[in-house]
Design a protein around this motif. Structure first.
Motif, mmCIF file in Angstrom:
data_model
loop_
_atom_site.group_PDB
_atom_site.id
_atom_site.type_symbol
_atom_site.label_atom_id
_atom_site.label_comp_id
_atom_site.label_asym_id
_atom_site.label_seq_id
_atom_site.Cartn_x
_atom_site.Cartn_y
_atom_site.Cartn_z
ATOM 1 N N THR A 10 0.826 -1.208 0.000
ATOM 2 C CA THR A 10 0.000 0.000 0.000
ATOM 3 C C THR A 10 0.856 1.252 0.000
ATOM 4 O O THR A 10 0.608 2.205 -0.764
ATOM 5 C CB THR A 10 -0.931 0.008 1.223
ATOM 6 N N TRP A 11 1.902 1.280 0.841
ATOM 7 C CA TRP A 11 2.782 2.452 0.879
ATOM 8 C C TRP A 11 3.579 2.581 -0.419
ATOM 9 O O TRP A 11 3.900 3.701 -0.846
ATOM 10 C CB TRP A 11 3.724 2.357 2.074
ATOM 11 N N MET A 12 3.919 1.455 -1.063
ATOM 12 C CA MET A 12 4.573 1.533 -2.372
ATOM 13 C C MET A 12 3.668 2.239 -3.379
ATOM 14 O O MET A 12 4.121 3.073 -4.172
ATOM 15 C CB MET A 12 4.906 0.131 -2.884
ATOM 16 N N SER A 13 2.377 1.898 -3.361
ATOM 17 C CA SER A 13 1.433 2.530 -4.284
ATOM 18 C C SER A 13 1.276 4.015 -3.986
ATOM 19 O O SER A 13 1.193 4.835 -4.907
ATOM 20 C CB SER A 13 0.070 1.826 -4.196
ATOM 21 N N LEU A 14 1.223 4.366 -2.702
ATOM 22 C CA LEU A 14 1.134 5.784 -2.339
ATOM 23 C C LEU A 14 2.373 6.545 -2.794
ATOM 24 O O LEU A 14 2.288 7.689 -3.268
ATOM 25 C CB LEU A 14 0.943 5.924 -0.828
ATOM 26 N N GLY A 15 3.547 5.921 -2.661
ATOM 27 C CA GLY A 15 4.769 6.546 -3.148
ATOM 28 C C GLY A 15 4.756 6.717 -4.656
ATOM 29 O O GLY A 15 5.197 7.742 -5.180
ATOM 30 N N GLY A 16 4.253 5.724 -5.369
ATOM 31 C CA GLY A 16 4.156 5.832 -6.819
ATOM 32 C C GLY A 16 3.189 6.919 -7.254
ATOM 33 O O GLY A 16 3.444 7.657 -8.220
ATOM 34 N N ASP A 46 20.126 18.374 -13.467
ATOM 35 C CA ASP A 46 20.705 17.089 -13.856
ATOM 36 C C ASP A 46 19.564 16.134 -14.187
ATOM 37 O O ASP A 46 19.048 15.432 -13.329
ATOM 38 C CB ASP A 46 21.556 16.519 -12.725
ATOM 39 N N THR A 47 19.140 16.158 -15.440
ATOM 40 C CA THR A 47 18.011 15.312 -15.837
ATOM 41 C C THR A 47 18.369 13.831 -15.807
ATOM 42 O O THR A 47 17.506 12.982 -15.626
ATOM 43 C CB THR A 47 17.548 15.694 -17.258
ATOM 44 N N ARG A 48 19.636 13.536 -15.989
ATOM 45 C CA ARG A 48 20.035 12.128 -15.942
ATOM 46 C C ARG A 48 19.841 11.550 -14.545
ATOM 47 O O ARG A 48 19.449 10.400 -14.383
ATOM 48 C CB ARG A 48 21.490 11.982 -16.380
ATOM 49 N N LEU A 49 20.112 12.367 -13.525
ATOM 50 C CA LEU A 49 19.905 11.918 -12.156
ATOM 51 C C LEU A 49 18.424 11.683 -11.896
ATOM 52 O O LEU A 49 18.049 10.695 -11.254
ATOM 53 C CB LEU A 49 20.449 12.949 -11.173
ATOM 54 N N LEU A 50 17.583 12.584 -12.409
ATOM 55 C CA LEU A 50 16.143 12.419 -12.228
ATOM 56 C C LEU A 50 15.652 11.152 -12.929
ATOM 57 O O LEU A 50 14.805 10.429 -12.411
ATOM 58 C CB LEU A 50 15.410 13.649 -12.771
ATOM 59 N N THR A 51 16.189 10.885 -14.126
ATOM 60 C CA THR A 51 15.808 9.671 -14.851
ATOM 61 C C THR A 51 16.237 8.432 -14.084
ATOM 62 O O THR A 51 15.486 7.449 -13.989
ATOM 63 C CB THR A 51 16.458 9.667 -16.251
ATOM 64 N N PHE A 52 17.450 8.479 -13.515
ATOM 65 C CA PHE A 52 17.909 7.339 -12.713
ATOM 66 C C PHE A 52 16.994 7.108 -11.516
ATOM 67 O O PHE A 52 16.659 5.974 -11.183
ATOM 68 C CB PHE A 52 19.341 7.583 -12.242
ATOM 69 N N LYS A 53 16.586 8.203 -10.856
ATOM 70 C CA LYS A 53 15.697 8.068 -9.718
ATOM 71 C C LYS A 53 14.362 7.442 -10.131
ATOM 72 O O LYS A 53 13.795 6.626 -9.398
ATOM 73 C CB LYS A 53 15.446 9.434 -9.073
ATOM 74 N N SER A 54 13.862 7.828 -11.292
ATOM 75 C CA SER A 54 12.587 7.281 -11.765
ATOM 76 C C SER A 54 12.710 5.781 -12.045
ATOM 77 O O SER A 54 11.822 5.002 -11.717
ATOM 78 C CB SER A 54 12.140 8.018 -13.032
ATOM 79 N N ILE A 55 13.839 5.400 -12.648
ATOM 80 C CA ILE A 55 14.050 3.969 -12.913
ATOM 81 C C ILE A 55 14.221 3.207 -11.605
ATOM 82 O O ILE A 55 13.741 2.077 -11.456
ATOM 83 C CB ILE A 55 15.269 3.775 -13.834
ATOM 84 N N ALA A 56 14.892 3.826 -10.630
ATOM 85 C CA ALA A 56 15.052 3.175 -9.326
ATOM 86 C C ALA A 56 13.706 2.920 -8.665
ATOM 87 O O ALA A 56 13.547 1.979 -7.884
ATOM 88 C CB ALA A 56 15.932 4.032 -8.420
ATOM 89 N N HIS A 57 12.722 3.750 -9.020
ATOM 90 C CA HIS A 57 11.393 3.566 -8.437
ATOM 91 C C HIS A 57 10.696 2.312 -8.966
ATOM 92 O O HIS A 57 9.689 1.885 -8.404
ATOM 93 C CB HIS A 57 10.523 4.793 -8.705
ATOM 94 N N PHE A 58 11.205 1.730 -10.043
ATOM 95 C CA PHE A 58 10.680 0.432 -10.486
ATOM 96 C C PHE A 58 10.816 -0.593 -9.373
ATOM 97 O O PHE A 58 9.937 -1.436 -9.159
ATOM 98 C CB PHE A 58 11.441 -0.038 -11.733
ATOM 99 N N VAL A 59 11.934 -0.511 -8.654
ATOM 100 C CA VAL A 59 12.162 -1.408 -7.523
ATOM 101 C C VAL A 59 11.470 -0.885 -6.268
ATOM 102 O O VAL A 59 10.815 -1.630 -5.548
ATOM 103 C CB VAL A 59 13.674 -1.595 -7.277
ATOM 104 N N ILE A 60 11.604 0.421 -6.016
ATOM 105 C CA ILE A 60 11.023 0.990 -4.803
ATOM 106 C C ILE A 60 9.513 0.806 -4.766
ATOM 107 O O ILE A 60 8.928 0.515 -3.724
ATOM 108 C CB ILE A 60 11.381 2.490 -4.691
ATOM 109 N N MET A 61 8.845 0.930 -5.917
ATOM 110 C CA MET A 61 7.392 0.788 -5.992
ATOM 111 C C MET A 61 6.935 -0.660 -5.982
ATOM 112 O O MET A 61 5.739 -0.936 -6.027
ATOM 113 C CB MET A 61 6.865 1.489 -7.249
ATOM 114 N N GLY A 62 7.882 -1.604 -5.930
ATOM 115 C CA GLY A 62 7.508 -3.013 -5.844
ATOM 116 C C GLY A 62 7.114 -3.647 -7.158
ATOM 117 O O GLY A 62 6.551 -4.749 -7.169
ATOM 118 N N CYS A 63 7.404 -2.970 -8.288
ATOM 119 C CA CYS A 63 7.062 -3.557 -9.591
ATOM 120 C C CYS A 63 7.814 -4.859 -9.828
ATOM 121 O O CYS A 63 7.335 -5.747 -10.548
ATOM 122 C CB CYS A 63 7.367 -2.565 -10.705
ATOM 123 N N SER A 64 9.001 -4.979 -9.221
ATOM 124 C CA SER A 64 9.800 -6.198 -9.407
ATOM 125 C C SER A 64 9.157 -7.415 -8.744
ATOM 126 O O SER A 64 9.562 -8.550 -9.010
ATOM 127 C CB SER A 64 11.211 -5.978 -8.844
#
Length: 483
Positions: free
Chosen positions: A286-292, A397-415
């Protein structure tokens, strides 16, 4: 009760129901008479056929709780039959837990664990307990748990030396994921014995060690993230609330799973552990979804220079949703089937009566929602970066923002979607690795890569350094190492 006492009491119950079905009064009626009775613990379907009834079909079908009995009428009504014939068909709730697989003794050795995977049903004719037929009957039984294999049709064999499940006189005709059809040459009580194979993953010591290392690293990172969120005063926004509580839930779930999931000796404690695990994992999703959702709101407003993360989700709504929804699901599940928590091998949710879906259903829904949220985040990020104002300081630094967004694939529990494909070893390792990295990525993205948090770290380091320097005793000489 002992195993012997259980079988005796169950037999008395089965025989009482058989007598009940056969106690239909003879009113000399020449018509077919049928009655269906349903209670909390069993369902009966009773058919009374008058003697030499010419209009009767060659085959009669009786149903009880999704199970079907097909009887050839001529096999039970010969030319010399006098008086009506009664056919009774009943299905019991929970009897498979009492007359379980421990009463099955197979002459064929198998490496798979066996399980009674259907309701116990009773089919009977007349006043006789077992009726030998000139033509076999067909029994279609539904599976209690899907995806088990190797169904064996068995009947309850009454014996003074000890009754048991026996396959004598029964054979399997056809079977699919949800139902199996058996053919039996006599009538009594029946069930399906099946092999537990879908959950049977070969022992892999390397995977076990790998899992322990990854989860231990994740626990350390989660602990550091929790301390950072609690002690860092410069961050006061929704992200801090979301990821603090996500870290707390993940830390509690992983730690309890590692230390208590095999504590099956104490049944009460095991049930409590299973209940807490159920709640903590659902709360984590649930908290993963709220974060997403919060991330999506942030990305959609990248062009707004004055936009702040405080303008997203309201903190006062987060706690009721983050903890209230999982608590409601666990409370309903515990009331509906309280014995579903705990087990013989692990302190987790029972597979009986589909109880495991009280976790699987909500988690599948949230994983799917998170995948959709993540896709939407990437789409909005791509469209926003094309026309973003270069003066917006937080997007230098848009590359850093893109990296953070990709990291959210794991943080949001998509894995966690990799858990659907545990048949291949590579997916098991990826599943453990990515989900074990949730804590690492939370600490990396929201602590180490956060400018405000890094400033707090530097201030704290300076204070510690000054305290260390001032703690040196007076008069202590230091060597001059200047070249």
């Amino acid at each position: 009760m002992t195993k012997e006492h259980k079988s005796i009491m169950a037999e008395i119950y089965l025989q009482t129901v058989e007598k009940l079905m056969m106690s239909v009064p003879d009113n000399n009626d020449s018509r077919l008479w049928r009655e269906n009775v349903s209670t909390k613990n069993l369902e009966l379907d009773i058919l009374r056929i008058p003697s030499k009834y010419s209009a009767v079909k060659d085959t009669q079908e009786l149903q009880s709780r999704g199970n079907v009995l097909e009887v050839n009428v001529q096999s039970i009504m010969g030319a010399d039959t006098e008086g009506p014939v009664t056919i009774g068909f009943s299905s019991y709730v929970g009897m498979e837990l009492i007359l379980n697989e421990s009463f099955f003794y197979s002459s064929v050795s198998t490496s798979s664990a066996m399980k009674v995977n259907s309701p116990v049903i009773t089919a009977t004719v007349g006043n006789r307990q077992q009726h030998n037929l000139t033509a076999p009957v067909k029994l279609t039984l539904h599976h209690k748990q899907l995806h088990l294999s190797n169904p064996v049709c068995v009947y309850w064999k009454y014996q003074t030396s000890g009754s048991s499940w026996s396959p004598e006189g029964c054979k399997m005709l056809i079977s699919n994921v949800s139902h199996t059809t058996c053919s039996c040459s006599h009538l009594t009580s029946f069930a399906l014995i099946m092999a537990i194979s879908e959950q049977k993953i070969p022992d892999d010591s390397a995977l076990s060690i790998f899992s322990s290392v990854v989860v231990s690293i994740s626990l350390v990172c989660l602990a550091l993230a929790i301390l950072t969120f609690l002690l860092t005063r410069s961050i006061v926004d929704v992200n801090k609330t979301v990821y603090l509580h996500l870290s707390l839930c993940l830390f509690g779930a992983h730690l309890l799973f590692l230390t208590g999931v095999e504590s099956t000796s104490n049944k009460t404690l095991c049930s409590v552990i299973a209940g807490f695990l159920h709640f903590l994992f659902l709360a984590s999703f649930t908290w993963m979804s709220l974060g997403g959702l919060q991330l999506l709101l942030l990305v959609r407003n990248l062009k707004a220079v004055k936009y702040s993360s405080r303008q997203g989700l309201r903190r006062r709504h987060l706690l009721p949703v983050g903890y209230g929804a999982p608590a409601l699901i666990v409370a309903v599940a515990a009331v509906v089937f309280p014995s579903g928590y705990g087990g013989e091998q692990h302190c987790w949710l029972s597979q009986y009566r589909g109880f495991f879906w009280s976790f699987r259903g909500p988690s599948y829904f949230l994983i799917t929602a998170n995948l959709l949220l993540f896709t939407s985040v990437l789409y909005n990020l791509r469209s926003q970066l094309h026309g973003v104002n270069s003066d917006v300081s937080k997007l230098k630094d848009t590359r850093l923002l893109t990296f953070k967004s990709i990291a959210h694939f794991v943080i949001m529990g998509c894995s966690w979607a990799l858990g659907f494909y545990q048949g291949l070893q590579v997916f098991r390792y990826l599943f453990v690795l990515l989900n074990g990295l949730q804590g690492f990525f939370i600490f990396l993205v929201y602590c180490l890569l956060n400018r405000q948090v890094r400033g707090e770290y530097r201030s704290c380091f300076r204070r510690v350094t000054r305290q260390t320097e001032t703690s040196v005793p007076e008069g202590t000489e230091t060597k001059d190492t200047t070249l």
